[in-house]
Design an enzyme around this catalytic site. Structure first.
Site, short mmCIF file in Angstrom:
data_model
loop_
_atom_site.label_atom_id
_atom_site.label_comp_id
_atom_site.label_asym_id
_atom_site.label_seq_id
_atom_site.Cartn_x
_atom_site.Cartn_y
_atom_site.Cartn_z
N LYS A 43 91.87 82.32 -11.41
CA LYS A 43 90.94 81.65 -10.52
C LYS A 43 90.58 82.46 -9.27
CE LYS A 43 90.27 77.90 -12.83
NZ LYS A 43 88.97 77.33 -13.12
N1 PMP Z 1 95.43 77.97 -16.91
C1 PMP Z 1 95.74 77.77 -15.62
C2 PMP Z 1 97.14 78.03 -15.17
C3 PMP Z 1 94.76 77.30 -14.73
O1 PMP Z 1 95.07 77.08 -13.44
C4 PMP Z 1 93.46 77.06 -15.22
C5 PMP Z 1 92.43 76.50 -14.30
N2 PMP Z 1 92.66 75.13 -14.00
C6 PMP Z 1 93.19 77.26 -16.57
C7 PMP Z 1 94.20 77.74 -17.39
C8 PMP Z 1 91.86 76.92 -17.21
O2 PMP Z 1 90.77 77.57 -16.68
P1 PMP Z 1 89.33 76.89 -16.69
O3 PMP Z 1 89.29 75.93 -15.52
O4 PMP Z 1 88.39 78.01 -16.50
O5 PMP Z 1 89.14 76.15 -17.95
#
Ligand code: PMP
Length: 308
Positions: A43
């Site tokens: 992120k």
């Molecule tokens: N894994 C983790 C540890 C995350 O923090 C996130 C984001 N919430 C994701 C996967 C998934 O990413 P996305 O929001 O782009 O689907």
């Protein structure tokens, strides 16, 4: 090399072949290790993009308070990005999420407001919107609705993966979905490369993508209570709904066999990649994403089981 800002450390993460598991002959699973971003997750890429695009569109200035509902990693990414501009940050976090992520957000100067675990991320979104309504100069980037979210992964991660592969064509890309930004951006990128690349989405049991009922799960960072607009038209060649048990099994094995300290959404992604390996012809190359590291989940006994 001397760098001058942590923002220069975002992206260009390593791609590692994961050895040591029984796969069809010649099949390879390659994982993009996003824990090597400066804030420790996938992120960080998003935080900078959300603020840059809002600045460009004139939605915010350097005095704007940035408010976001987040499980933590988006908060850390936004917190890092906000430092660049000196913007104050306020994150709305459902109580259940790991305290380490909350400590890291606070270390970057953020204020944290909790919502009840049973109100889910939907409760956190409502709270963030109501806080914004009560303030003069506040902005909620809202990763769940913001087209800059998938665009981040389309623009940065897609091309990086292609370059990491050095000419090898992937048969499938297996991606966990929380907001779906990573999946959606990578899907657009890889389907433009070739319609034959399979895009598989990974979710925990308790998430609704594969048609299941919303419910609690211990796998942190993935899982949907509602389908964001940018996910609605996505082609999903496979949906893998992974139990917490299986996600944590692989999380532990990735440490023990491969020396990788990854979070449970990485364990789930790997479980999905192993299942994808079983449906593809032998000799296929599968790419997956490991979104963060395990050290931010040690208080939740990630290696010993949640209930220990
Ligand atoms: N894994 C983790 C540890 C995350 O923090 C996130 C984001 N919430 C994701 C996967 C998934 O990413 P996305 O929001 O782009 O689907």
């Amino acid at each position: 090399m001397i760098i001058h800002s942590v923002s220069e450390l975002i992206g260009h993460t390593p791609m590692m072949e994961i050895h040591g598991y029984a796969l069809p002959k010649g099949t390879r699973i390659l994982a993009k290790l996003e824990q090597f971003n400066p804030g420790g997750s996938i992120k960080d890429r998003l935080g900078i993009k959300l603020l840059e695009s809002a600045l460009k569109e004139g939605k915010i200035n350097h005095q704007t308070t940035i408010i976001e509902p987040t499980a933590g990693n988006t908060g850390i990414g936004l917190g890092l990005a906000a430092l660049t501009y000196g913007m104050p940050t306020l994150f709305v976090v459902p109580e259940k999420f790991s305290v380490e992520k909350q400590e890291l957000m606070r270390a970057l100067g953020a204020q944290i407001i909790h919502t009840k675990t049973d109100e889910g991320i939907t409760g956190a979104i409502e709270k963030a919107k109501s806080l914004q309504a009560d303030m003069d100069n506040a902005y909620v980037p809202l990763q769940f609705e913001n087209p800059a979210n998938p665009l981040t992964y389309y623009e940065t991660m897609g091309p990086e993966i292609l370059s990491d592969l050095e000419g090898v064509n992937p048969s499938a890309v297996v991606v966990g979905a929380g907001s779906g930004g990573t999946f959606s951006g990578l899907s657009r990128y890889f389907k433009e490369q070739s319609k034959n690349i399979r895009m598989a989405v990974v979710e925990p049991v308790g998430s609704i993508i594969g048609g299941g009922k919303p419910g609690p799960h211990e796998t942190e960072g993935i899982g949907m209570e509602f389908i964001p607009d940018f996910m609605k038209n996505e082609v999903m060649d496979a949906v893998y709904t992974i139990s917490d048990e299986e996600a944590f099994y692989y999380t532990k094995e990735l440490a023990r066999r491969n020396g990788l300290f990854v979070g449970s959404s990485s364990g789930a992604a790997f479980a999905g990649a192993v299942k994808e390996a079983e449906v593809l012809p032998p000799g296929s190359t599968i790419v997956t994403i490991f979104p963060d590291g395990s050290e931010r989940y040690l208080s939740k006994h990630i290696y010993r089981g949640e209930k220990d």
